[in-house]
Design a protein around this motif. Structure first.
Motif, PDB file in Angstrom:
ATOM      1  N   THR A  15       0.846  -1.199   0.000  1.00 55.33           N
ATOM      2  CA  THR A  15       0.000   0.000   0.000  1.00 55.33           C
ATOM      3  C   THR A  15       0.871   1.235   0.000  1.00 55.33           C
ATOM      4  OG1 THR A  15      -1.695  -1.205   1.241  1.00 55.33           O
ATOM      5  CG2 THR A  15      -1.847   1.171   1.217  1.00 55.33           C
ATOM      6  N   SER A  16       1.950   1.217   0.781  1.00 53.43           N
ATOM      7  CA  SER A  16       2.864   2.350   0.840  1.00 53.43           C
ATOM      8  C   SER A  16       3.519   2.567  -0.521  1.00 53.43           C
ATOM      9  CB  SER A  16       3.920   2.108   1.913  1.00 53.43           C
ATOM     10  OG  SER A  16       4.885   3.126   1.893  1.00 53.43           O
ATOM     11  N   ALA A  17       3.917   1.497  -1.184  1.00 59.90           N
ATOM     12  CA  ALA A  17       4.541   1.596  -2.510  1.00 59.90           C
ATOM     13  C   ALA A  17       3.541   2.154  -3.522  1.00 59.90           C
ATOM     14  CB  ALA A  17       5.064   0.243  -2.944  1.00 59.90           C
ATOM     15  N   GLN A  18       2.306   1.674  -3.426  1.00 61.12           N
ATOM     16  CA  GLN A  18       1.267   2.186  -4.323  1.00 61.12           C
ATOM     17  C   GLN A  18       1.021   3.662  -4.072  1.00 61.12           C
ATOM     18  OE1 GLN A  18      -1.987  -0.476  -3.451  1.00 61.12           O
ATOM     19  NE2 GLN A  18      -1.346  -1.993  -5.000  1.00 61.12           N
ATOM     20  N   LEU A  19       1.019   4.056  -2.797  1.00 58.91           N
ATOM     21  CA  LEU A  19       0.824   5.468  -2.472  1.00 58.91           C
ATOM     22  C   LEU A  19       1.995   6.314  -2.965  1.00 58.91           C
ATOM     23  CD1 LEU A  19      -0.746   5.269   1.116  1.00 58.91           C
ATOM     24  CD2 LEU A  19      -1.874   5.937  -1.019  1.00 58.91           C
ATOM     25  N   GLU A  20       3.196   5.752  -2.899  1.00 57.42           N
ATOM     26  CA  GLU A  20       4.372   6.489  -3.410  1.00 57.42           C
ATOM     27  C   GLU A  20       4.239   6.683  -4.916  1.00 57.42           C
ATOM     28  OE1 GLU A  20       8.365   5.272  -2.372  1.00 57.42           O
ATOM     29  OE2 GLU A  20       7.661   4.682  -0.390  1.00 57.42           O
ATOM     30  N   ILE A  21       3.793   5.658  -5.623  1.00 57.71           N
ATOM     31  CA  ILE A  21       3.603   5.757  -7.070  1.00 57.71           C
ATOM     32  C   ILE A  21       2.557   6.823  -7.383  1.00 57.71           C
ATOM     33  CG2 ILE A  21       2.759   4.530  -9.106  1.00 57.71           C
ATOM     34  CD1 ILE A  21       4.043   1.983  -7.934  1.00 57.71           C
ATOM     35  N   VAL A  22       1.444   6.762  -6.647  1.00 55.30           N
ATOM     36  CA  VAL A  22       0.383   7.755  -6.845  1.00 55.30           C
ATOM     37  C   VAL A  22       0.906   9.140  -6.509  1.00 55.30           C
ATOM     38  CG1 VAL A  22      -1.864   8.530  -5.983  1.00 55.30           C
ATOM     39  CG2 VAL A  22      -1.496   6.115  -6.487  1.00 55.30           C
ATOM     40  N   SER A  23       1.681   9.240  -5.448  1.00 57.16           N
ATOM     41  CA  SER A  23       2.253  10.519  -5.041  1.00 57.16           C
ATOM     42  C   SER A  23       3.176  11.063  -6.129  1.00 57.16           C
ATOM     43  CB  SER A  23       3.002  10.350  -3.728  1.00 57.16           C
ATOM     44  OG  SER A  23       3.671  11.533  -3.378  1.00 57.16           O
ATOM     45  N   LYS A  24       4.037  10.191  -6.697  1.00 54.52           N
ATOM     46  CA  LYS A  24       4.941  10.621  -7.773  1.00 54.52           C
ATOM     47  C   LYS A  24       4.145  11.076  -8.990  1.00 54.52           C
ATOM     48  CE  LYS A  24       8.929   7.859  -6.454  1.00 54.52           C
ATOM     49  NZ  LYS A  24       9.803   6.716  -6.784  1.00 54.52           N
ATOM     50  N   GLU A  25       3.085  10.320  -9.320  1.00 53.16           N
ATOM     51  CA  GLU A  25       2.248  10.712 -10.461  1.00 53.16           C
ATOM     52  C   GLU A  25       1.566  12.053 -10.193  1.00 53.16           C
ATOM     53  OE1 GLU A  25      -0.383   7.429 -11.179  1.00 53.16           O
ATOM     54  OE2 GLU A  25       1.202   6.162 -11.998  1.00 53.16           O
ATOM     55  N   ASN A  26       1.096  12.219  -8.963  1.00 50.66           N
ATOM     56  CA  ASN A  26       0.471  13.500  -8.602  1.00 50.66           C
ATOM     57  C   ASN A  26       1.476  14.641  -8.684  1.00 50.66           C
ATOM     58  OD1 ASN A  26      -2.064  12.436  -8.227  1.00 50.66           O
ATOM     59  ND2 ASN A  26      -1.854  12.180  -5.998  1.00 50.66           N
ATOM     60  N   LYS A  27       2.723  14.329  -8.236  1.00 52.64           N
ATOM     61  CA  LYS A  27       3.775  15.339  -8.288  1.00 52.64           C
ATOM     62  C   LYS A  27       4.034  15.737  -9.744  1.00 52.64           C
ATOM     63  CE  LYS A  27       8.098  16.167  -5.886  1.00 52.64           C
ATOM     64  NZ  LYS A  27       9.194  15.582  -5.144  1.00 52.64           N
ATOM     65  N   LYS A  28       4.091  14.749 -10.647  1.00 55.62           N
ATOM     66  CA  LYS A  28       4.286  15.034 -12.068  1.00 55.62           C
ATOM     67  C   LYS A  28       3.122  15.866 -12.613  1.00 55.62           C
ATOM     68  CE  LYS A  28       7.003  10.932 -13.220  1.00 55.62           C
ATOM     69  NZ  LYS A  28       7.011   9.650 -13.944  1.00 55.62           N
ATOM     70  N   ASP A  29       1.902  15.485 -12.230  1.00 54.65           N
ATOM     71  CA  ASP A  29       0.719  16.233 -12.680  1.00 54.65           C
ATOM     72  C   ASP A  29       0.765  17.675 -12.172  1.00 54.65           C
ATOM     73  OD1 ASP A  29      -0.244  14.036 -14.025  1.00 54.65           O
ATOM     74  OD2 ASP A  29      -1.666  13.430 -12.438  1.00 54.65           O
ATOM     75  N   ILE A  30       1.203  17.849 -10.934  1.00 60.28           N
ATOM     76  CA  ILE A  30       1.298  19.201 -10.359  1.00 60.28           C
ATOM     77  C   ILE A  30       2.331  20.015 -11.128  1.00 60.28           C
ATOM     78  CG2 ILE A  30       2.067  20.498  -8.328  1.00 60.28           C
ATOM     79  CD1 ILE A  30       0.685  18.329  -6.608  1.00 60.28           C
ATOM     80  N   GLU A  31       3.481  19.390 -11.463  1.00 60.58           N
ATOM     81  CA  GLU A  31       4.508  20.092 -12.233  1.00 60.58           C
ATOM     82  C   GLU A  31       3.973  20.476 -13.608  1.00 60.58           C
ATOM     83  OE1 GLU A  31       7.988  17.639 -12.335  1.00 60.58           O
ATOM     84  OE2 GLU A  31       8.429  17.942 -10.204  1.00 60.58           O
ATOM     85  N   LYS A  32       3.228  19.556 -14.232  1.00 62.74           N
ATOM     86  CA  LYS A  32       2.631  19.861 -15.539  1.00 62.74           C
ATOM     87  C   LYS A  32       1.653  21.029 -15.413  1.00 62.74           C
ATOM     88  CE  LYS A  32       2.883  15.247 -17.616  1.00 62.74           C
ATOM     89  NZ  LYS A  32       2.102  14.089 -18.081  1.00 62.74           N
ATOM     90  N   LEU A  33       0.844  21.009 -14.353  1.00 66.92           N
ATOM     91  CA  LEU A  33      -0.105  22.099 -14.140  1.00 66.92           C
ATOM     92  C   LEU A  33       0.622  23.430 -13.901  1.00 66.92           C
ATOM     93  CD1 LEU A  33      -2.855  20.408 -11.935  1.00 66.92           C
ATOM     94  CD2 LEU A  33      -3.086  21.234 -14.281  1.00 66.92           C
ATOM     95  N   GLN A  34       1.739  23.361 -13.167  1.00 66.59           N
ATOM     96  CA  GLN A  34       2.512  24.581 -12.941  1.00 66.59           C
ATOM     97  C   GLN A  34       3.073  25.106 -14.263  1.00 66.59           C
ATOM     98  OE1 GLN A  34       5.319  23.276  -9.955  1.00 66.59           O
ATOM     99  NE2 GLN A  34       4.085  24.100  -8.266  1.00 66.59           N
ATOM    100  N   ASN A  35       3.609  24.207 -15.083  1.00 57.64           N
ATOM    101  CA  ASN A  35       4.116  24.611 -16.394  1.00 57.64           C
ATOM    102  C   ASN A  35       3.001  25.198 -17.258  1.00 57.64           C
ATOM    103  OD1 ASN A  35       6.741  23.835 -15.810  1.00 57.64           O
ATOM    104  ND2 ASN A  35       6.502  21.785 -16.706  1.00 57.64           N
ATOM    105  N   THR A  36       1.851  24.526 -17.203  1.00 62.78           N
ATOM    106  CA  THR A  36       0.708  25.022 -17.967  1.00 62.78           C
ATOM    107  C   THR A  36       0.289  26.406 -17.472  1.00 62.78           C
ATOM    108  OG1 THR A  36      -0.049  22.749 -18.299  1.00 62.78           O
ATOM    109  CG2 THR A  36      -1.654  24.492 -18.677  1.00 62.78           C
ATOM    110  N   THR A  37       0.297  26.601 -16.162  1.00 66.12           N
ATOM    111  CA  THR A  37      -0.053  27.906 -15.590  1.00 66.12           C
ATOM    112  C   THR A  37       0.937  28.970 -16.050  1.00 66.12           C
ATOM    113  OG1 THR A  37      -1.007  26.807 -13.652  1.00 66.12           O
ATOM    114  CG2 THR A  37      -0.480  29.140 -13.439  1.00 66.12           C
TER     115      THR A  37
END
Length: 138
Positions: A15-37
């Motif tokens: 579960t922790s590994a899955q959450l880390e993966i989700v967290s990394k994906e969210n981090k990437k999405d946040i970076e993309k959103l920041q770039n888009t902004t």
């Protein structure tokens, strides 16, 4: 059947590994959103600059339109004046042609004057001098 601690720890690690993966994906999405902004902000600035430039261009176009209208009026006036001048020159040329072809009264022919009129005037002058001589003698 109850799960053992190892199984629970394994599940938590998964579960922790899955959450880390989700967290990394969210981090990437946040970076993309920041770039888009950032890109949207840049686009907004560019759009504002383009809007200002278009306003200036519209003002320039309006001034050029007014200048073109004035130039058109000037050229029309010049065309009218040149047409009138051309008509007047044509009339003058016609009058000059009539004068040149119509009569020789305006021309003075020196040779004809000397051969025809001078002897008459000399004769009249001699006669006048003779009459004056006779008149003074009496």
């Amino acid at each position: 059947m109850e799960k053992t601690d190892k199984e629970r720890i394994a599940e938590l690690e998964i579960t922790s590994a899955q959450l880390e993966i989700v967290s990394k994906e969210n981090k990437k999405d946040i970076e993309k959103l920041q770039n888009t902004t950032e890109l949207l902000t840049e686009l907004k600035v560019i759009a504002f600059q383009n809007s200002k430039q278009m306003d200036r261009q519209l003002e320039i176009n309006e001034r050029q339109t007014l200048q073109n209208e004035k130039l058109n009026l000037t050229l029309t006036t010049m065309d009218t004046n040149l047409s009138k001048l051309n008509e007047e020159i044509t009339d003058i040329n016609q009058r000059v042609t009539k004068i040149e072809n119509g009569s020789d009264r305006g021309k003075f022919d020196v040779i004809a004057f000397i051969s025809n009129d001078v002897p008459k005037y000399i004769g009249i002058a001699i006669l006048a001098a003779f009459l004056a001589y006779l008149g003074l003698r009496q």
